[in-house]
Each structure stands twice: as C-alpha cells, then as structure tokens.
Design a protein around this motif. Structure first.
Motif, PDB file in Angstrom:
ATOM      1  N   UNK A 199     -15.895  -8.011 -16.639  1.00 25.70           N
ATOM      2  CA  UNK A 199     -15.767  -9.248 -16.557  1.00 25.70           C
ATOM      3  C   UNK A 199     -15.066 -10.053 -17.576  1.00 25.70           C
ATOM      4  N   UNK A 200     -15.532  -9.498 -18.882  1.00 33.77           N
ATOM      5  CA  UNK A 200     -14.932 -10.165 -20.116  1.00 33.77           C
ATOM      6  C   UNK A 200     -13.312  -9.859 -20.152  1.00 33.77           C
ATOM      7  N   UNK A 201     -13.065  -8.615 -19.580  1.00 29.56           N
ATOM      8  CA  UNK A 201     -11.492  -8.203 -19.791  1.00 29.56           C
ATOM      9  C   UNK A 201     -10.912  -8.930 -18.585  1.00 29.56           C
ATOM     10  N   UNK A 202     -11.356  -9.197 -17.639  1.00 30.29           N
ATOM     11  CA  UNK A 202     -10.706  -9.938 -16.282  1.00 30.29           C
ATOM     12  C   UNK A 202     -10.493 -11.496 -17.054  1.00 30.29           C
ATOM     13  N   UNK A 203     -11.219 -11.935 -17.516  1.00 30.40           N
ATOM     14  CA  UNK A 203     -11.110 -13.434 -18.353  1.00 30.40           C
ATOM     15  C   UNK A 203     -11.294 -14.350 -17.330  1.00 30.40           C
ATOM     16  N   UNK A 204     -11.174 -15.783 -17.598  1.00 28.28           N
ATOM     17  CA  UNK A 204     -11.188 -16.760 -16.881  1.00 28.28           C
ATOM     18  C   UNK A 204     -10.093 -16.941 -15.664  1.00 28.28           C
ATOM     19  N   UNK A 205      -9.075 -16.085 -15.753  1.00 25.13           N
ATOM     20  CA  UNK A 205      -8.045 -16.311 -14.853  1.00 25.13           C
ATOM     21  C   UNK A 205      -7.404 -17.713 -14.900  1.00 25.13           C
ATOM     22  N   UNK A 206      -7.239 -18.422 -16.066  1.00 22.87           N
ATOM     23  CA  UNK A 206      -6.593 -19.580 -16.119  1.00 22.87           C
ATOM     24  C   UNK A 206      -5.468 -19.870 -17.048  1.00 22.87           C
ATOM     25  N   UNK A 207      -4.748 -18.566 -17.204  1.00 24.18           N
ATOM     26  CA  UNK A 207      -3.521 -18.502 -18.025  1.00 24.18           C
ATOM     27  C   UNK A 207      -2.239 -18.410 -17.134  1.00 24.18           C
ATOM     28  N   UNK A 208      -1.389 -19.333 -17.254  1.00 33.96           N
ATOM     29  CA  UNK A 208      -0.307 -19.398 -16.431  1.00 33.96           C
ATOM     30  C   UNK A 208       0.846 -18.523 -17.294  1.00 33.96           C
ATOM     31  N   UNK A 209       1.459 -18.019 -16.409  1.00 33.46           N
ATOM     32  CA  UNK A 209       2.590 -17.189 -16.871  1.00 33.46           C
ATOM     33  C   UNK A 209       4.163 -17.533 -16.008  1.00 33.46           C
ATOM     34  N   UNK A 210       5.225 -17.321 -16.619  1.00 32.47           N
ATOM     35  CA  UNK A 210       6.628 -17.459 -16.123  1.00 32.47           C
ATOM     36  C   UNK A 210       7.140 -15.982 -16.002  1.00 32.47           C
ATOM     37  N   UNK A 211       7.334 -15.411 -14.664  1.00 30.28           N
ATOM     38  CA  UNK A 211       7.938 -14.110 -14.414  1.00 30.28           C
ATOM     39  C   UNK A 211       9.427 -14.295 -14.087  1.00 30.28           C
ATOM     40  N   UNK A 212      10.316 -13.375 -14.559  1.00 35.25           N
ATOM     41  CA  UNK A 212      11.661 -13.453 -14.127  1.00 35.25           C
ATOM     42  C   UNK A 212      12.299 -12.195 -14.111  1.00 35.25           C
ATOM     43  N   UNK A 213      13.145 -11.948 -13.072  1.00 36.05           N
ATOM     44  CA  UNK A 213      13.991 -10.615 -12.976  1.00 36.05           C
ATOM     45  C   UNK A 213      15.163 -10.984 -12.639  1.00 36.05           C
ATOM     46  N   UNK A 214      16.301 -10.221 -13.227  1.00 40.61           N
ATOM     47  CA  UNK A 214      17.471  -9.990 -12.726  1.00 40.61           C
ATOM     48  C   UNK A 214      18.054  -8.801 -12.593  1.00 40.61           C
ATOM     49  N   UNK A 215      18.213  -8.104 -11.480  1.00 41.61           N
ATOM     50  CA  UNK A 215      18.680  -6.829 -11.295  1.00 41.61           C
ATOM     51  C   UNK A 215      17.971  -5.531 -12.000  1.00 41.61           C
ATOM     52  N   UNK A 216      16.544  -5.873 -12.050  1.00 43.71           N
ATOM     53  CA  UNK A 216      15.644  -4.813 -12.681  1.00 43.71           C
ATOM     54  C   UNK A 216      15.350  -5.077 -14.015  1.00 43.71           C
ATOM     55  N   UNK A 217      15.844  -6.048 -14.670  1.00 43.73           N
ATOM     56  CA  UNK A 217      15.612  -6.553 -15.942  1.00 43.73           C
ATOM     57  C   UNK A 217      14.591  -7.491 -15.974  1.00 43.73           C
ATOM     58  N   UNK A 218      13.345  -7.088 -15.696  1.00 44.29           N
ATOM     59  CA  UNK A 218      12.254  -8.113 -15.640  1.00 44.29           C
ATOM     60  C   UNK A 218      11.685  -8.526 -17.118  1.00 44.29           C
ATOM     61  N   UNK A 219      11.070  -9.676 -17.036  1.00 46.26           N
ATOM     62  CA  UNK A 219      10.582 -10.280 -18.209  1.00 46.26           C
ATOM     63  C   UNK A 219       9.601 -11.464 -17.932  1.00 46.26           C
ATOM     64  N   UNK A 220       8.846 -11.839 -18.653  1.00 51.93           N
ATOM     65  CA  UNK A 220       7.921 -12.755 -18.330  1.00 51.93           C
ATOM     66  C   UNK A 220       7.350 -13.279 -19.644  1.00 51.93           C
ATOM     67  N   UNK A 221       6.566 -14.238 -19.805  1.00 52.48           N
ATOM     68  CA  UNK A 221       5.711 -14.749 -20.952  1.00 52.48           C
ATOM     69  C   UNK A 221       4.675 -15.779 -20.527  1.00 52.48           C
ATOM     70  N   UNK A 222       3.718 -15.858 -21.337  1.00 45.89           N
ATOM     71  CA  UNK A 222       2.332 -16.555 -21.315  1.00 45.89           C
ATOM     72  C   UNK A 222       2.949 -18.074 -21.331  1.00 45.89           C
ATOM     73  N   UNK A 223       2.342 -18.992 -20.614  1.00 47.84           N
ATOM     74  CA  UNK A 223       2.274 -20.597 -20.940  1.00 47.84           C
ATOM     75  C   UNK A 223       1.601 -21.188 -21.506  1.00 47.84           C
TER      76      UNK A 223
END
Length: 157
Positions: free
Chosen positions: A46-70
């Motif tokens: 439960x602690x590891x899963x956390x509250x589930x309230x962190x937003x992220x932006x994911x992006x991918x272009x031709x298999x070059x995926x990335x993402x970051x927390x907001x």
C-alpha cells in the motif's frame, strides 16, 4: 484507444507510433509485481503504491518513449485542459490548447479529422535539462478525439 495501461485516468492523443498522454497512474497493491517491488523496497504494498495522485506526461515518437512527472498538477487542471480541447474541437476552427507550461497542442481541421502537433516542454531538472520536443501526431479522427475526451473526463469525476 490508448496503448498505455496505467490503471488511472489517461488522455491519449496520437497513434500507436507517435503520441502524448496525460496520465495519473495508479498501482494496485494486490498486483504481484507491485507486491514484489514493495518487498524489495522494504515497504508495504500500500505504501509502495502510494495515493495515485501524481500526474505524468508520456510521449513517444517511433519507439523513442519518454515521460516525466508533473509536480503539483491536479485533477482539476487535467479536467480544465480536456474541457478546453472539447470546446475547441466543437468550434471546428484551428486552435491552440495548453496544459500548464509543459504541453501545447496546435490543431487544425482536415475533413473528419484534426491534424495535431504537440509541443512538449519537460520541467526543469528532467534528464539533465532535456530540450523541448515537437511531435507531429498526424490526422486524428474527430469523433475518436471527442469520445476519448469524454471518457477521460468521466474517469476524473
């Protein structure tokens, strides 16, 4: 439909090969992978899963995926962005929609579709100052965009 399975609300815009996705991942403490990771980290699932309230932006272009927390992003801001997109699509004129200072969508109608370009700016401190990116998301069917926006807003409610 999104190729991303995050468990929480997700707004996917693009195709299987190039996309941006605004997501609020939710980990299931009962998932065996989460339980194993929690055990390895020395915390409860439960602690590891956390509250589930962190937003992220994911992006991918031709298999070059990335993402970051907001950091600091909230549900209300995600809903406002989705509502802004719905209004703009309904107006049927070229538009620009912004989600904070990290995502700007530029779109223009093309028959029953919208040609969409995403401009993504990672937050300070992301991967040693990663540069802003421009992704050509292509011609996306208007009906699917509107349905995805409605589904996303329902998931937030």
């Amino acid at each position: 439909m999104s190729p991303i399975a995050m468990g929480g609300p997700a707004l996917f815009i693009g195709t299987d090969t190039v996309y941006v996705a605004l997501v609020r991942p939710e980990l299931d403490p009962a998932d065996p992978g989460v339980r194993l990771a929690a055990e390895q980290a020395g915390v409860s699932p439960e602690e590891f899963a956390g509250p589930g309230n962190v937003w992220a932006l994911m992006l991918d272009e031709g298999g070059e995926g990335d993402g970051f927390e907001l950091p600091g992003a909230r549900d209300i801001e995600a809903d406002d962005f989705a509502e802004q997109l719905q209004r703009s699509l309904a107006a049927a004129e070229p538009f620009t929609a912004e989600a904070g200072n990290f995502l700007r969508l530029e779109a223009r109608p093309a028959g029953d579709a919208w040609v969409v370009t995403a401009r993504v700016t990672p937050p300070e401190g992301h991967e040693d100052g990663a540069a802003p990116q421009t992704l050509e998301l292509g011609a996306l069917p208007a009906a699917e965009l509107l349905a995805d926006l409605e589904e996303f807003r329902r998931a937030l409610a």
